[in-house]
Design a protein around this motif. Structure first.
Motif, short mmCIF file in Angstrom:
data_model
loop_
_atom_site.label_atom_id
_atom_site.label_comp_id
_atom_site.label_asym_id
_atom_site.label_seq_id
_atom_site.Cartn_x
_atom_site.Cartn_y
_atom_site.Cartn_z
N MET A 156 -2.92 3.63 -1.68
CA MET A 156 -1.58 3.18 -1.29
C MET A 156 -1.67 1.87 -0.52
O MET A 156 -2.58 1.70 0.29
CB MET A 156 -0.88 4.27 -0.45
CG MET A 156 -0.45 5.48 -1.28
SD MET A 156 0.11 6.86 -0.26
CE MET A 156 -1.48 7.42 0.37
N ASP A 157 -0.72 1.00 -0.77
CA ASP A 157 -0.76 -0.30 -0.14
C ASP A 157 0.24 -0.40 1.01
O ASP A 157 0.80 -1.46 1.28
CB ASP A 157 -0.51 -1.41 -1.17
CG ASP A 157 0.83 -1.26 -1.87
OD1 ASP A 157 1.50 -0.24 -1.64
OD2 ASP A 157 1.19 -2.17 -2.64
N TRP A 158 0.48 0.73 1.69
CA TRP A 158 1.37 0.71 2.85
C TRP A 158 0.81 1.62 3.94
O TRP A 158 0.00 2.53 3.70
CB TRP A 158 2.78 1.15 2.48
CG TRP A 158 2.90 2.55 1.91
CD1 TRP A 158 3.04 3.71 2.62
CD2 TRP A 158 2.91 2.92 0.54
NE1 TRP A 158 3.14 4.79 1.78
CE2 TRP A 158 3.08 4.33 0.48
CE3 TRP A 158 2.83 2.22 -0.66
CZ2 TRP A 158 3.12 5.04 -0.72
CZ3 TRP A 158 2.88 2.90 -1.86
CH2 TRP A 158 3.03 4.30 -1.88
N VAL A 159 1.24 1.38 5.17
CA VAL A 159 0.84 2.21 6.31
C VAL A 159 1.62 3.50 6.23
O VAL A 159 2.87 3.50 6.15
CB VAL A 159 1.11 1.49 7.63
CG1 VAL A 159 0.75 2.40 8.81
CG2 VAL A 159 0.34 0.19 7.71
N THR A 160 0.93 4.64 6.24
CA THR A 160 1.59 5.93 6.05
C THR A 160 2.00 6.56 7.39
O THR A 160 1.57 6.14 8.47
CB THR A 160 0.68 6.90 5.29
OG1 THR A 160 -0.55 7.07 6.01
CG2 THR A 160 0.37 6.37 3.90
N CYS A 161 2.82 7.57 7.24
CA CYS A 161 3.44 8.26 8.38
C CYS A 161 2.40 8.87 9.32
O CYS A 161 1.41 9.47 8.88
CB CYS A 161 4.37 9.35 7.83
SG CYS A 161 5.20 10.34 9.09
N ALA A 162 2.66 8.74 10.62
CA ALA A 162 1.75 9.28 11.63
C ALA A 162 1.98 10.77 11.88
O ALA A 162 1.24 11.39 12.64
CB ALA A 162 1.93 8.51 12.94
N HIS A 163 2.97 11.36 11.21
CA HIS A 163 3.28 12.78 11.44
C HIS A 163 2.10 13.67 11.07
O HIS A 163 1.76 14.60 11.81
CB HIS A 163 4.50 13.18 10.64
CG HIS A 163 4.85 14.63 10.75
ND1 HIS A 163 5.48 15.16 11.86
CD2 HIS A 163 4.66 15.67 9.87
CE1 HIS A 163 5.66 16.45 11.66
NE2 HIS A 163 5.18 16.79 10.50
N SER A 164 1.47 13.38 9.90
CA SER A 164 0.29 14.14 9.48
C SER A 164 -0.45 13.35 8.42
O SER A 164 0.12 12.45 7.78
CB SER A 164 0.69 15.52 8.93
OG SER A 164 1.29 15.38 7.66
N ALA A 165 -1.71 13.72 8.23
CA ALA A 165 -2.52 13.03 7.23
C ALA A 165 -2.00 13.30 5.83
O ALA A 165 -2.26 12.52 4.90
CB ALA A 165 -3.98 13.47 7.34
N ALA A 166 -1.25 14.40 5.65
CA ALA A 166 -0.75 14.76 4.33
C ALA A 166 0.50 13.97 3.94
O ALA A 166 0.85 13.91 2.77
CB ALA A 166 -0.46 16.25 4.28
N LEU B 250 10.62 2.73 -3.99
CA LEU B 250 10.55 4.18 -3.87
C LEU B 250 9.31 4.72 -4.59
O LEU B 250 9.29 5.86 -5.04
CB LEU B 250 11.81 4.83 -4.45
CG LEU B 250 13.10 4.52 -3.66
CD1 LEU B 250 14.32 4.63 -4.55
CD2 LEU B 250 13.22 5.47 -2.48
N ASP B 251 8.27 3.92 -4.68
CA ASP B 251 7.04 4.36 -5.34
C ASP B 251 6.50 5.61 -4.67
O ASP B 251 6.44 5.71 -3.44
CB ASP B 251 5.98 3.26 -5.27
CG ASP B 251 6.47 1.95 -5.87
OD1 ASP B 251 6.79 1.94 -7.06
OD2 ASP B 251 6.57 0.96 -5.11
N ARG B 252 6.12 6.58 -5.51
CA ARG B 252 5.52 7.84 -5.07
C ARG B 252 6.41 8.63 -4.12
O ARG B 252 5.94 9.50 -3.37
CB ARG B 252 4.15 7.60 -4.45
CG ARG B 252 3.15 6.99 -5.43
CD ARG B 252 1.76 6.89 -4.88
NE ARG B 252 1.19 8.21 -4.60
CZ ARG B 252 -0.06 8.39 -4.18
NH1 ARG B 252 -0.86 7.35 -4.02
NH2 ARG B 252 -0.51 9.61 -3.94
#
Length: 345
Positions: free
Chosen positions: A1-11, A73-75
């Protein structure tokens, strides 16, 4: 993924929103209200990787005035029904790899830019009925697990469904394809209805596991396609490429002011080719068809070398080439040897 993901959980793959670092689905209520208030018609909508329930999606569309701009809205994962009737996307829309776990209805939506649903997965019904897309639409490698409805849709700059999988009933009746539609390598698990379609279409190497009804204007190709049941083609003002097509059931080809090439076709069931206006066949070379009825066709330029079952060919009101030595085609001696009653049929 080319974006910073949510800090809520690794999933969680949702794109992080500053300053909290959480995706829209995991924002605290007060932060969510602020994020929605910052949305406006025509602005960028970035929800990559985000899980969207029905209620959250409705709130997002309302905040954007049902007129979002560029939409990323990718993925994304849609866990509730998606209903976009009346929504007008003013920029390009990217839904590559998105997952739709319930109904996905784009019925009546408008897209002013390009739309990409490459690799998207639809667990339930998909409806593009009546959609107007001014840009190019891609469903390459998408999986449609249930019925897919594209009837009356308008694709100004074409549609691409290369290697897509249509597991349910699929209809494109009355669609307008603009530049063209490509279904190269696609698989249709149930009946395909592609009737009264305006534009060119390519079904090269496609697999029709059930009955297929095709039409087109301009150009229609199903070269090297495989049809396990009925293949019915009706075209007007069209060039048709059916070279090396393999049909297990009945084949019906209706040509109106059109030209078709059947070279190398394998037609296991009864086959009928009829013509109206200026309709012609350019090649029956190496065609394997035990029962082939030809009517109302110009065969003056048709090639017949290697025709596997000449005795199975029946001619009615067809034009054949004549020269100083008579008909210029390999079946000449066989035709002369047939009983007069058989030749008059």
């Amino acid at each position: 993924m080319d974006w910073v993901t949510c800090a809520h959980s690794a999933a969680c793959t949702g794109v992080a929103r500053p300053p909290s670092g959480h995706c829209l689905a995991h924002l605290p209520q007060e932060d969510l209200s602020a994020a929605l208030a910052a949305m406006a018609p025509g602005r960028l909508l970035d929800l990559r990787g985000t899980t969207l329930g029905g209620d959250l999606l409705r709130r997002v569309l309302a905040a954007a005035g049902e007129r979002p701009g560029r939409a990323r809205l990718d993925r994304a994962r849609f866990t509730g029904d998606v209903r976009l009737s009346g929504v007008a996307f003013q920029g390009d829309v990217s839904l590559d790899g998105a997952r739709f776990e319930r109904l996905a209805s784009f019925f009546g939506a408008r897209f002013d830019g390009n739309v990409s649903l490459a690799g998207a997965w639809f667990a339930r019904e998909l409806s593009f009925h009546g959609v107007r897309a001014r840009g190019h639409v891609s469903l390459d490698r998408a999986v449609m697990s249930r019925d897919a409805l594209f009837s009356q849709a308008v694709f100004d700059h074409g549609l691409s469904c290369e290697s897509a999988r249509f597991d349910g009933y699929a209809t494109f009746d009355g669609a307008r394809l603009g530049e063209a539609a490509c279904f190269r390598g696609a698989r249709f698990g149930r009946t395909l209805s592609f009737r009264k379609v305006a534009g060119s279409a390519w079904f090269d190497a496609a697999h029709f596991a059930a009955d297929a009804y095709l039409s087109g204007t301009g150009r229609l190709s199903a070269a090297r396609a495989r049809a396990d049941a009925t293949l019915d083609v009706a075209v007007q003002g069209c060039g048709v490429d059916l070279r090396q097509v393999r049909v297990s059931g009945a084949t019906t080809l209706r040509l109106t002011d059109s030209q078709a090439d059947l070279e190398g076709a394998v037609l296991r069931g009864p086959a009928t080719v009829t013509g109206r206006g200026h309709a012609s066949l350019t090649s029956l070379r190496e065609v394997d068809a035990a029962s082939l009825a030809l009517a109302g066709l110009d065969l003056s330029a048709c090639r017949f070398a290697g025709l596997a079952h000449p005795s199975g060919v029946r001619l009615k009101e067809c034009t054949l080439a004549l020269g100083q030595r008579g008909m210029r085609w390999p079946m000449l001696r066989w035709l002369r040897a047939r009983p007069r009653s058989a030749r008059s049929r």
